[in-house]
Design a protein around this motif. Sequence first.
Motif, mmCIF file in Angstrom:
data_model
loop_
_atom_site.group_PDB
_atom_site.id
_atom_site.type_symbol
_atom_site.label_atom_id
_atom_site.label_comp_id
_atom_site.label_asym_id
_atom_site.label_seq_id
_atom_site.Cartn_x
_atom_site.Cartn_y
_atom_site.Cartn_z
ATOM 1 N N HIS A 109 38.749 33.728 55.599
ATOM 2 C CA HIS A 109 39.746 34.022 54.563
ATOM 3 C C HIS A 109 40.095 32.759 53.758
ATOM 4 C CE1 HIS A 109 42.975 36.437 52.811
ATOM 5 N NE2 HIS A 109 43.707 35.335 52.853
ATOM 6 N N PRO A 121 38.470 35.555 50.989
ATOM 7 C CA PRO A 121 39.061 36.845 51.355
ATOM 8 C C PRO A 121 38.080 38.022 51.231
ATOM 9 C CG PRO A 121 40.621 35.571 50.058
ATOM 10 C CD PRO A 121 39.314 34.817 50.024
ATOM 11 N N GLU A 124 35.365 37.674 54.019
ATOM 12 C CA GLU A 124 35.933 38.046 55.324
ATOM 13 C C GLU A 124 35.997 39.568 55.465
ATOM 14 O OE1 GLU A 124 40.046 37.507 57.912
ATOM 15 O OE2 GLU A 124 40.119 37.450 55.722
ATOM 16 N N LYS A 125 36.481 40.235 54.455
ATOM 17 C CA LYS A 125 36.592 41.695 54.499
ATOM 18 C C LYS A 125 35.208 42.332 54.651
ATOM 19 C CE LYS A 125 38.323 45.681 51.984
ATOM 20 N NZ LYS A 125 38.814 46.206 50.737
#
Length: 153
Positions: free
Chosen positions: A100, A117, A120-121
Amino acid sequence: MYIIEDTKQKVGQHVLKNEGFADMGMSVIRNKLPFGDYTTPPQVSVDTKKNMEEIAGNICGPRKEHNRFKNECILARDAGCKLYFLIENECGISSIDDVHNWVNPRCVVSPDCVQGPRLEKAMKTIEQRYGCTFLFCRPEEAAGIIIKLLTGR
């Protein structure tokens, strides 16, 4: 499930075996084997990435690259193989939750590049969907981690 057939086995010479495999729900993948004619895929496999930029390009890069990466995950899952992605890095990332905070150095040149971010998702979605695992280490730790993963130690 899959069975691996050595490429030294002549195509067309083993039709009955291949039909038998198909009847049992086994798909045949032809690949060079160091010994033997048939084997099953490994139970564990480790795919190393040299840095965060490489894994970002695999997952969030051009569609062709993303599809190749996704298909590798699907193939491992369908073969019953646990696939680990070991991302070597020197930017302090030691877990998927640290991603993130990753700042992509390519964004200096390309402002629309993937940042932490979003990566990471995407990684968490891939883990959930395909059963693979993302691990992180410093380059000097990679050999030891690979041995531990492959041997179960």
